[in-house]
Design an enzyme around this catalytic site. Structure first.
Site, PDB file in Angstrom:
ATOM      1  N   LYS A   1      48.098  54.418  30.379  1.00 30.13           N
ATOM      2  CA  LYS A   1      48.138  52.970  30.140  1.00 30.13           C
ATOM      3  C   LYS A   1      49.411  52.677  29.373  1.00 30.13           C
ATOM      4  O   LYS A   1      49.918  53.539  28.650  1.00 30.13           O
ATOM      5  CB  LYS A   1      46.930  52.526  29.304  1.00 30.13           C
ATOM      6  CG  LYS A   1      46.559  51.087  29.526  1.00 30.13           C
ATOM      7  CD  LYS A   1      45.684  50.933  30.744  1.00 30.13           C
ATOM      8  CE  LYS A   1      45.437  49.512  31.112  1.00 30.13           C
ATOM      9  NZ  LYS A   1      44.377  49.404  32.127  1.00 30.13           N
TER      10      LYS A   1
ATOM     11  N   ASP B   1      47.912  44.793  34.596  1.00 33.55           N
ATOM     12  CA  ASP B   1      46.707  44.675  33.766  1.00 33.55           C
ATOM     13  C   ASP B   1      46.820  43.262  33.171  1.00 33.55           C
ATOM     14  O   ASP B   1      47.546  42.415  33.716  1.00 33.55           O
ATOM     15  CB  ASP B   1      46.672  45.764  32.688  1.00 33.55           C
ATOM     16  CG  ASP B   1      45.284  45.903  32.049  1.00 33.55           C
ATOM     17  OD1 ASP B   1      44.407  46.517  32.659  1.00 33.55           O
ATOM     18  OD2 ASP B   1      45.065  45.363  30.943  1.00 33.55           O
TER      19      ASP B   1
ATOM     20  N   GLY C   1      36.959  34.487  31.778  1.00 35.23           N
ATOM     21  CA  GLY C   1      38.356  34.642  32.165  1.00 35.23           C
ATOM     22  C   GLY C   1      38.702  33.737  33.334  1.00 35.23           C
ATOM     23  O   GLY C   1      37.831  33.059  33.904  1.00 35.23           O
ATOM     24  N   PHE C   2      39.990  33.727  33.675  1.00 33.66           N
ATOM     25  CA  PHE C   2      40.415  33.025  34.895  1.00 33.66           C
ATOM     26  C   PHE C   2      41.627  33.728  35.509  1.00 33.66           C
ATOM     27  O   PHE C   2      42.328  33.171  36.345  1.00 33.66           O
ATOM     28  CB  PHE C   2      40.719  31.544  34.629  1.00 33.66           C
ATOM     29  CG  PHE C   2      41.847  31.309  33.641  1.00 33.66           C
ATOM     30  CD1 PHE C   2      43.174  31.333  34.053  1.00 33.66           C
ATOM     31  CD2 PHE C   2      41.572  31.085  32.294  1.00 33.66           C
ATOM     32  CE1 PHE C   2      44.202  31.143  33.140  1.00 33.66           C
ATOM     33  CE2 PHE C   2      42.605  30.888  31.377  1.00 33.66           C
ATOM     34  CZ  PHE C   2      43.922  30.920  31.803  1.00 33.66           C
ATOM     35  N   GLY C   3      41.878  34.964  35.094  1.00 29.32           N
ATOM     36  CA  GLY C   3      43.036  35.722  35.598  1.00 29.32           C
ATOM     37  C   GLY C   3      42.736  36.378  36.937  1.00 29.32           C
ATOM     38  O   GLY C   3      41.781  36.023  37.627  1.00 29.32           O
ATOM     39  N   ASN C   4      43.567  37.346  37.241  1.00 33.59           N
ATOM     40  CA  ASN C   4      43.477  38.004  38.542  1.00 33.59           C
ATOM     41  C   ASN C   4      42.095  38.611  38.829  1.00 33.59           C
ATOM     42  O   ASN C   4      41.563  38.476  39.940  1.00 33.59           O
ATOM     43  CB  ASN C   4      44.565  39.092  38.579  1.00 33.59           C
ATOM     44  CG  ASN C   4      44.468  39.945  39.798  1.00 33.59           C
ATOM     45  OD1 ASN C   4      43.920  41.045  39.748  1.00 33.59           O
ATOM     46  ND2 ASN C   4      44.959  39.451  40.907  1.00 33.59           N
ATOM     47  N   VAL C   5      41.510  39.239  37.832  1.00 33.32           N
ATOM     48  CA  VAL C   5      40.225  39.914  38.047  1.00 33.32           C
ATOM     49  C   VAL C   5      39.117  38.886  38.277  1.00 33.32           C
ATOM     50  O   VAL C   5      38.321  38.993  39.228  1.00 33.32           O
ATOM     51  CB  VAL C   5      39.906  40.839  36.847  1.00 33.32           C
ATOM     52  CG1 VAL C   5      38.513  41.404  36.954  1.00 33.32           C
ATOM     53  CG2 VAL C   5      40.939  41.947  36.745  1.00 33.32           C
ATOM     54  N   ALA C   6      39.092  37.851  37.426  1.00 39.56           N
ATOM     55  CA  ALA C   6      38.079  36.793  37.564  1.00 39.56           C
ATOM     56  C   ALA C   6      38.234  36.088  38.915  1.00 39.56           C
ATOM     57  O   ALA C   6      37.241  35.752  39.581  1.00 39.56           O
ATOM     58  CB  ALA C   6      38.223  35.789  36.421  1.00 39.56           C
ATOM     59  N   TRP C   7      39.466  35.888  39.331  1.00 41.82           N
ATOM     60  CA  TRP C   7      39.755  35.226  40.616  1.00 41.82           C
ATOM     61  C   TRP C   7      39.144  36.010  41.784  1.00 41.82           C
ATOM     62  O   TRP C   7      38.420  35.456  42.625  1.00 41.82           O
ATOM     63  CB  TRP C   7      41.271  35.086  40.754  1.00 41.82           C
ATOM     64  CG  TRP C   7      41.768  34.723  42.107  1.00 41.82           C
ATOM     65  CD1 TRP C   7      41.693  33.504  42.702  1.00 41.82           C
ATOM     66  CD2 TRP C   7      42.427  35.600  43.045  1.00 41.82           C
ATOM     67  NE1 TRP C   7      42.273  33.558  43.950  1.00 41.82           N
ATOM     68  CE2 TRP C   7      42.730  34.835  44.189  1.00 41.82           C
ATOM     69  CE3 TRP C   7      42.787  36.949  43.022  1.00 41.82           C
ATOM     70  CZ2 TRP C   7      43.376  35.371  45.302  1.00 41.82           C
ATOM     71  CZ3 TRP C   7      43.436  37.487  44.129  1.00 41.82           C
ATOM     72  CH2 TRP C   7      43.715  36.702  45.248  1.00 41.82           C
TER      73      TRP C   7
END
Ligand code: GLU
Length: 447
Positions: free
Chosen positions: A124, A164, A236-242
């Site tokens: 990471k 990330d 959230g509202f980022g890539n993962v939540a999307w």
């Protein structure tokens, strides 16, 4: 091995590295019993070696902002474990990034990558750079400055970073451009999450969220339930939540929240495709504000300032934002409001007290390293396509992702089934990942 003794040593050696200590404690507690049935592990001091990163690179990143001011941040790459393959894991750009945070993420990544069935070690990296309010030109200059140091630590067969929190397709593009210039090497396999016209895999942007929903489907099926019509509270509202919202809606569930650091948007009629598309605009704006959704769709969503997604009644909770975002109090509120399943999509999204509360109140719970592994798994598929100089179709990638998530679920069931027939997914995921890494370390000698 005694978890308490190892933890006491680590606490003395790394005081204040709370996220790292929390992640290690959770894994050691789960594997202690199995570990102690293998004297060969104890003899080779596998646990003592596994909890320490192989190496950590720390570097200064200096860049110039739009006002012409010189800015300095710190960059890191934690190469945690290479027992089953080259180092692999994302880069996080967030103001709260510390060595402790990246050590916890690299440690988790090692086991997550082992679960994917693909040969990838754990790593990471990232920086305490805060993208909030930064212009596109500033993001580019920061990424370029960051890569002037990072490029010497990475390589397509050595260490392969990806995105990330705070690092998406745009940032990977700027990072790759600078890598190519510095290394004079044109192997796209050095980074994953690339654009689809220059080596990126189709479905990689969606993969973490899609994989999480495929895992959730398997977990529900095993418990005799399904997703149809279920209310999902998502943070959230980022890539993962999307990606999670897209797939949840496609599978017939109703997403009733998204959230951000400023509060929670309640969408009682369920998120629409237009709202899901708007999440991408919100992420690209660098405002970091969930309220933007309500400003854009005032008739369809209500904003609750300062509230978390966990205050809205739901069947299933999907934490998709940040570590420790769901506390024991949140877990209690969720259960009181009727929630009966929580699949952790963010890395270590639930605090230990929350997991404990869920498990003691009959809530189906699965940990991030199993649920969110579809993202890095699809990065692994991207690496294969790059190495073969080909690209697969969406159908091919989706089938492989499906198979991988199914296999991760099977591994959890194999190692986590309890005498009463229920599945402890925390134990299952930790033991399955641990056994694979420990066996590889043992076979490679004392190094
Ligand atoms: N950052 C993602 C994770 O936590 C993806 C890493 C990758 O694709 O290498 O797994």
């Amino acid at each position: 091995m005694k978890t308490s003794e190892i933890m006491a040593t680590l606490q003395a050696k790394y005081p204040g590295e709370n996220e790292y200590l929390q992640a290690v404690q959770e894994v050691l507690e789960s594997v202690e019993e199995v570990y102690n049935q293998h004297p060969e592990f104890e003899q080779a001091k596998i646990v003592e070696r596994m909890v320490e990163p192989d190496r950590i690179f720390t570097f200064r990143v200096t860049w110039i902002d739009d006002e012409g001011q010189v800015q300095t941040n710190t960059g890191y790459r934690v190469q945690f474990n290479s027992a089953i393959g080259p180092y692999k894991g994302g880069l996080r750009f967030h103001k709260a990034v510390t060595p402790s945070m990246l050590k916890f993420l690299g440690f988790e990544q090692t086991f997550k990558n082992a679960l994917t069935t693909l040969p990838m070690g754990g790593a990471k990296g990232g920086s305490d750079f805060n993208p909030r309010g930064r212009s596109d030109a500033e993001i580019m200059r920061f990424c370029q400055a960051f890569m002037t140091e990072l490029w010497q630590c990475i390589g397509p067969d050595q260490d392969i970073p990806a995105g990330d929190v705070g690092v998406g397709g745009r940032e990977i593009g700027y990072l790759y451009g600078m890598y190519k210039k510095l290394a004079r090497e044109y192997n796209t396999g050095v980074l994953t999450g690339k654009g689809s016209t220059w080596g990126g895999s189709v479905l990689r942007p969606e993969a973490t969220g899609y994989g999480a929903l495929y895992f959730t489907q398997h977990l529900l099926e095993k418990a005799g339930k399904d997703l149809k019509g279920k209310k999902i509270a998502l943070s959230g509202f980022g890539n993962v939540a999307w990606g999670a919202a897209k797939k949840a809606v496609e599978l017939g569930a109703k997403v009733v929240t998204i959230s951000g650091p400023d509060g929670c948007c309640e969408i009682s009629k369920g998120i629409t495709p237009e709202m899901i598309d708007y999440m991408l605009v919100m992420r690209a704006s660098n405002h970091d504000r969930a309220q933007d959704m309500v400003d854009r769709f005032p008739d369809q969503a209500v904003f609750h300032p300062g509230k978390k997604a966990w205050s809205v009644p739901c069947d299933i909770a999907l934490p998709c934002a940040f570590q420790n975002e769901l506390s024991e109090d949140d877990a209690r509120e969720l259960v009181e409001n009727g929630c009966w399943c929580c699949c952790e999509v963010s890395n270590m999204g639930c605090q230990p007290g929350a997991i404990h509360y869920f498990q003691h109140n009959g809530v189906l719970f699965a940990p991030g390293k199993a649920v969110n592994a579809g993202g890095v798994a699809t990065s692994g598929l991207e690496m294969t396509q790059n190495a073969e100089h080909i690209s697969w179709s969406g159908k091919e990638v989706d089938e492989k992702l499906h198979w991988i998530m199914h296999s991760i679920h099977e591994q959890c069931v194999k190692y986590g089934t309890q005498p009463d027939g229920s599945v402890d997914y925390v134990k299952g995921a930790n033991i399955a990942g641990f056994m694979k890494v420990a066996t590889a370390m043992l076979e490679q000698g004392i190094i």
